[in-house]
Design a protein around this motif. Structure first.
Motif, PDB file in Angstrom:
ATOM      1  N   THR A  37      66.007  56.787  79.214  1.00 31.75           N
ATOM      2  CA  THR A  37      67.260  57.212  79.830  1.00 31.75           C
ATOM      3  C   THR A  37      66.917  57.996  81.085  1.00 31.75           C
ATOM      4  OG1 THR A  37      68.226  57.429  77.618  1.00 31.75           O
ATOM      5  CG2 THR A  37      69.451  58.403  79.441  1.00 31.75           C
ATOM      6  N   SER A  38      67.645  57.755  82.166  1.00 32.48           N
ATOM      7  CA  SER A  38      67.265  58.331  83.456  1.00 32.48           C
ATOM      8  C   SER A  38      68.391  59.133  84.085  1.00 32.48           C
ATOM      9  CB  SER A  38      66.832  57.224  84.427  1.00 32.48           C
ATOM     10  OG  SER A  38      65.709  56.523  83.936  1.00 32.48           O
ATOM     11  N   TYR A  39      67.978  60.020  85.007  1.00 30.14           N
ATOM     12  CA  TYR A  39      68.899  60.842  85.782  1.00 30.14           C
ATOM     13  C   TYR A  39      68.462  60.798  87.244  1.00 30.14           C
ATOM     14  CZ  TYR A  39      70.734  65.161  87.861  1.00 30.14           C
ATOM     15  OH  TYR A  39      71.321  66.079  88.691  1.00 30.14           O
ATOM     16  N   SER A  40      69.409  60.527  88.139  1.00 29.21           N
ATOM     17  CA  SER A  40      69.102  60.508  89.570  1.00 29.21           C
ATOM     18  C   SER A  40      68.868  61.929  90.057  1.00 29.21           C
ATOM     19  CB  SER A  40      70.259  59.872  90.355  1.00 29.21           C
ATOM     20  OG  SER A  40      70.421  58.511  90.005  1.00 29.21           O
ATOM     21  N   TRP A  41      67.726  62.136  90.687  1.00 28.31           N
ATOM     22  CA  TRP A  41      67.319  63.494  91.065  1.00 28.31           C
ATOM     23  C   TRP A  41      66.524  63.449  92.352  1.00 28.31           C
ATOM     24  CZ3 TRP A  41      62.910  66.753  88.527  1.00 28.31           C
ATOM     25  CH2 TRP A  41      63.041  68.096  88.879  1.00 28.31           C
ATOM     26  N   SER A  42      66.744  64.425  93.216  1.00 26.56           N
ATOM     27  CA  SER A  42      65.985  64.553  94.462  1.00 26.56           C
ATOM     28  C   SER A  42      65.417  65.964  94.546  1.00 26.56           C
ATOM     29  CB  SER A  42      66.873  64.260  95.675  1.00 26.56           C
ATOM     30  OG  SER A  42      67.375  62.942  95.633  1.00 26.56           O
ATOM     31  N   PRO A  43      64.338  66.225  93.811  1.00 21.97           N
ATOM     32  CA  PRO A  43      63.751  67.571  93.847  1.00 21.97           C
ATOM     33  C   PRO A  43      63.074  67.834  95.186  1.00 21.97           C
ATOM     34  CG  PRO A  43      62.322  66.100  92.625  1.00 21.97           C
ATOM     35  CD  PRO A  43      63.564  65.312  92.946  1.00 21.97           C
ATOM     36  N   SER A  44      62.851  69.101  95.455  1.00 28.03           N
ATOM     37  CA  SER A  44      62.143  69.507  96.670  1.00 28.03           C
ATOM     38  C   SER A  44      60.726  69.917  96.314  1.00 28.03           C
ATOM     39  CB  SER A  44      62.858  70.692  97.336  1.00 28.03           C
ATOM     40  OG  SER A  44      64.175  70.353  97.696  1.00 28.03           O
ATOM     41  N   THR A  45      59.812  69.730  97.241  1.00 30.38           N
ATOM     42  CA  THR A  45      58.468  70.261  97.059  1.00 30.38           C
ATOM     43  C   THR A  45      58.489  71.765  97.306  1.00 30.38           C
ATOM     44  OG1 THR A  45      57.898  69.788  99.360  1.00 30.38           O
ATOM     45  CG2 THR A  45      57.366  68.094  97.723  1.00 30.38           C
ATOM     46  N   GLY A  46      57.548  72.460  96.675  1.00 29.16           N
ATOM     47  CA  GLY A  46      57.428  73.892  96.903  1.00 29.16           C
ATOM     48  C   GLY A  46      58.492  74.731  96.220  1.00 29.16           C
ATOM     49  N   THR A  47      59.220  74.153  95.271  1.00 25.34           N
ATOM     50  CA  THR A  47      60.284  74.864  94.544  1.00 25.34           C
ATOM     51  C   THR A  47      60.001  74.820  93.053  1.00 25.34           C
ATOM     52  OG1 THR A  47      61.942  74.291  96.215  1.00 25.34           O
ATOM     53  CG2 THR A  47      62.759  74.918  94.029  1.00 25.34           C
ATOM     54  N   TRP A  48      60.124  75.957  92.384  1.00 30.70           N
ATOM     55  CA  TRP A  48      59.934  76.002  90.938  1.00 30.70           C
ATOM     56  C   TRP A  48      61.211  75.553  90.228  1.00 30.70           C
ATOM     57  CZ3 TRP A  48      55.528  76.339  88.382  1.00 30.70           C
ATOM     58  CH2 TRP A  48      54.424  76.952  88.992  1.00 30.70           C
ATOM     59  N   TYR A  49      61.056  74.638  89.252  1.00 36.86           N
ATOM     60  CA  TYR A  49      62.164  74.161  88.426  1.00 36.86           C
ATOM     61  C   TYR A  49      61.824  74.406  86.956  1.00 36.86           C
ATOM     62  CZ  TYR A  49      63.615  71.479  92.574  1.00 36.86           C
ATOM     63  OH  TYR A  49      63.998  71.101  93.840  1.00 36.86           O
ATOM     64  N   HIS A  50      62.812  74.859  86.208  1.00 38.61           N
ATOM     65  CA  HIS A  50      62.645  74.965  84.753  1.00 38.61           C
ATOM     66  C   HIS A  50      63.094  73.650  84.129  1.00 38.61           C
ATOM     67  CE1 HIS A  50      63.694  76.130  80.543  1.00 38.61           C
ATOM     68  NE2 HIS A  50      62.581  76.827  80.687  1.00 38.61           N
ATOM     69  N   ILE A  51      62.194  73.047  83.360  1.00 44.61           N
ATOM     70  CA  ILE A  51      62.459  71.770  82.701  1.00 44.61           C
ATOM     71  C   ILE A  51      62.430  71.981  81.192  1.00 44.61           C
ATOM     72  CG2 ILE A  51      61.689  69.390  82.386  1.00 44.61           C
ATOM     73  CD1 ILE A  51      62.596  69.955  85.219  1.00 44.61           C
ATOM     74  N   ALA A  52      63.445  71.492  80.498  1.00 47.16           N
ATOM     75  CA  ALA A  52      63.487  71.614  79.038  1.00 47.16           C
ATOM     76  C   ALA A  52      63.934  70.302  78.423  1.00 47.16           C
ATOM     77  CB  ALA A  52      64.424  72.741  78.611  1.00 47.16           C
ATOM     78  N   LEU A  53      63.231  69.903  77.382  1.00 44.52           N
ATOM     79  CA  LEU A  53      63.605  68.758  76.551  1.00 44.52           C
ATOM     80  C   LEU A  53      63.839  69.295  75.157  1.00 44.52           C
ATOM     81  CD1 LEU A  53      63.744  65.716  75.693  1.00 44.52           C
ATOM     82  CD2 LEU A  53      61.250  65.811  75.433  1.00 44.52           C
ATOM     83  N   GLU A  54      65.010  69.013  74.589  1.00 46.80           N
ATOM     84  CA  GLU A  54      65.270  69.529  73.253  1.00 46.80           C
ATOM     85  C   GLU A  54      66.142  68.582  72.443  1.00 46.80           C
ATOM     86  OE1 GLU A  54      67.377  73.239  73.149  1.00 46.80           O
ATOM     87  OE2 GLU A  54      69.302  72.292  73.573  1.00 46.80           O
ATOM     88  N   ARG A  55      66.009  68.713  71.141  1.00 43.85           N
ATOM     89  CA  ARG A  55      66.947  68.058  70.230  1.00 43.85           C
ATOM     90  C   ARG A  55      67.775  69.147  69.573  1.00 43.85           C
ATOM     91  NH1 ARG A  55      65.926  63.125  66.229  1.00 43.85           N
ATOM     92  NH2 ARG A  55      68.011  62.967  65.330  1.00 43.85           N
ATOM     93  N   SER A  56      69.091  68.976  69.664  1.00 42.93           N
ATOM     94  CA  SER A  56      70.020  69.886  69.012  1.00 42.93           C
ATOM     95  C   SER A  56      70.956  69.037  68.156  1.00 42.93           C
ATOM     96  CB  SER A  56      70.806  70.690  70.048  1.00 42.93           C
ATOM     97  OG  SER A  56      71.726  71.557  69.420  1.00 42.93           O
ATOM     98  N   GLY A  57      70.664  68.989  66.857  1.00 40.79           N
ATOM     99  CA  GLY A  57      71.469  68.169  65.963  1.00 40.79           C
ATOM    100  C   GLY A  57      71.326  66.689  66.262  1.00 40.79           C
ATOM    101  N   SER A  58      72.404  66.057  66.683  1.00 44.63           N
ATOM    102  CA  SER A  58      72.404  64.610  66.878  1.00 44.63           C
ATOM    103  C   SER A  58      72.166  64.198  68.323  1.00 44.63           C
ATOM    104  CB  SER A  58      73.741  64.022  66.408  1.00 44.63           C
ATOM    105  OG  SER A  58      74.815  64.563  67.161  1.00 44.63           O
ATOM    106  N   ALA A  59      71.813  65.136  69.196  1.00 43.72           N
ATOM    107  CA  ALA A  59      71.602  64.806  70.606  1.00 43.72           C
ATOM    108  C   ALA A  59      70.250  65.298  71.081  1.00 43.72           C
ATOM    109  CB  ALA A  59      72.707  65.419  71.465  1.00 43.72           C
ATOM    110  N   ILE A  60      69.584  64.472  71.886  1.00 43.50           N
ATOM    111  CA  ILE A  60      68.374  64.869  72.589  1.00 43.50           C
ATOM    112  C   ILE A  60      68.729  65.024  74.059  1.00 43.50           C
ATOM    113  CG2 ILE A  60      66.045  64.177  73.281  1.00 43.50           C
ATOM    114  CD1 ILE A  60      65.758  62.779  70.619  1.00 43.50           C
ATOM    115  N   LYS A  61      68.426  66.190  74.619  1.00 45.18           N
ATOM    116  CA  LYS A  61      68.860  66.498  75.981  1.00 45.18           C
ATOM    117  C   LYS A  61      67.685  66.907  76.863  1.00 45.18           C
ATOM    118  CE  LYS A  61      73.484  68.184  74.685  1.00 45.18           C
ATOM    119  NZ  LYS A  61      74.429  69.332  74.803  1.00 45.18           N
ATOM    120  N   VAL A  62      67.863  66.673  78.157  1.00 41.48           N
ATOM    121  CA  VAL A  62      66.952  67.196  79.177  1.00 41.48           C
ATOM    122  C   VAL A  62      67.757  68.117  80.080  1.00 41.48           C
ATOM    123  CG1 VAL A  62      65.466  66.644  81.141  1.00 41.48           C
ATOM    124  CG2 VAL A  62      65.475  65.151  79.131  1.00 41.48           C
ATOM    125  N   TYR A  63      67.189  69.283  80.370  1.00 44.58           N
ATOM    126  CA  TYR A  63      67.828  70.250  81.256  1.00 44.58           C
ATOM    127  C   TYR A  63      66.942  70.489  82.472  1.00 44.58           C
ATOM    128  CZ  TYR A  63      70.487  71.606  77.029  1.00 44.58           C
ATOM    129  OH  TYR A  63      71.265  71.623  75.900  1.00 44.58           O
TER     130      TYR A  63
END
Length: 244
Positions: free
Chosen positions: A146-172
């Motif tokens: 499953t994909s998400y359209s994203w245009s990150p920048s270089t030189g910037t810190w991003y917090h990335i999280a992958l989790e399962r909460s009950g019946s859903a698996i999410k990316v933040y």
């Protein structure tokens, strides 16, 4: 006379610590001296952390602490041997870290996957610059992504999280849900491949063909098994993860 409960008393200057620390499977702050080629797992499991290629610590860039992991996008990555601590089944979990891209190519953040071995497909998270997507690979009764359209920048810190909460698996990304996969009660397949930071295995467990190397910095990686840390949109951590 008023009764005082001992468990409510805290010595002055004492940290309250991490209330769910016993659920932390892996915790790598990536702290140390510049150009260092080793790191500690500060969870109670003390997994061995292996640096490959010219992967090293870099004190010039870090989100927290004294350093972060520097990967060159060519041959560098970090591995942790396969363990039950890194397999989640149908339970809740959270995998999270901070990332800083130096160049935008095919950047794998982390993976627990052997593409040529069906029994070792579990999950991976890779950014593909050519198509401008962040892809979550997952094995829930079958190989899918499953994909998400994203245009990150270089030189910037991003917090990335992958989790399962009950019946859903999410990316933040920075606390905002960008991918949500309905998992119902289906278990993620347990992988026999190592957990890798910064690279993807496109072949078998026994004879890996590694590609999609991460180019940049990764910091403060934590895996928690048995709980979803967030469950909904959240404010990213403002300090390093607790180590006690």
């Amino acid at each position: 006379m008023r009764e005082f409960k001992l468990d409510k008393i805290k010595v002055a200057g004492q940290s309250s610590g991490e209330t769910d620390f016993n659920r932390v499977s892996l915790l790598i702050p990536f702290d140390g001296s510049d150009a260092g080629t080793s790191a500690n797992d500060d969870s109670s499991n003390s997994h061995a952390i292996t640096f490959a290629g010219t992967a090293q610590l870099d004190t010039a860039q870090k989100k927290f602490g004294t350093a972060s992991l520097l990967l060159d996008g060519d041959s560098d990555y970090v591995t942790v041997a396969d363990s039950d601590h890194l397999d989640f089944g149908a339970g809740d979990f959270t995998v999270e870290c901070w990332v800083r891209f130096a160049a935008l190519g095919n950047n794998t953040i982390f993976s627990h996957w052997a593409n040529g071995t069906a029994s070792s497909m579990s999950y991976y998270l890779t950014y593909f610059n050519s198509s401008g997507i962040l892809r979550l690979g997952h094995y829930l009764g079958g190989n899918a992504d499953t994909s998400y359209s994203w245009s990150p920048s270089t030189g910037t810190w991003y917090h990335i999280a992958l989790e399962r909460s009950g019946s859903a698996i999410k990316v933040y990304i920075d606390g905002t849900s960008v991918i949500s996969v309905s998992a119902s009660t289906t278990a993620l397949r347990n992988s026999e491949d190592p957990f890798r930071i910064g690279v993807f295995n496109d072949a078998t467990t026994g004879s890996p063909t590694l590609e999609w190397y991460f180019n940049g910095h990764i910091d403060d990686l934590r895996i928690t098994k048995g709980i979803a840390r967030y469950g909904t949109n959240f404010t990213p951590p403002t300090s390093a993860h607790e180590t006690t």
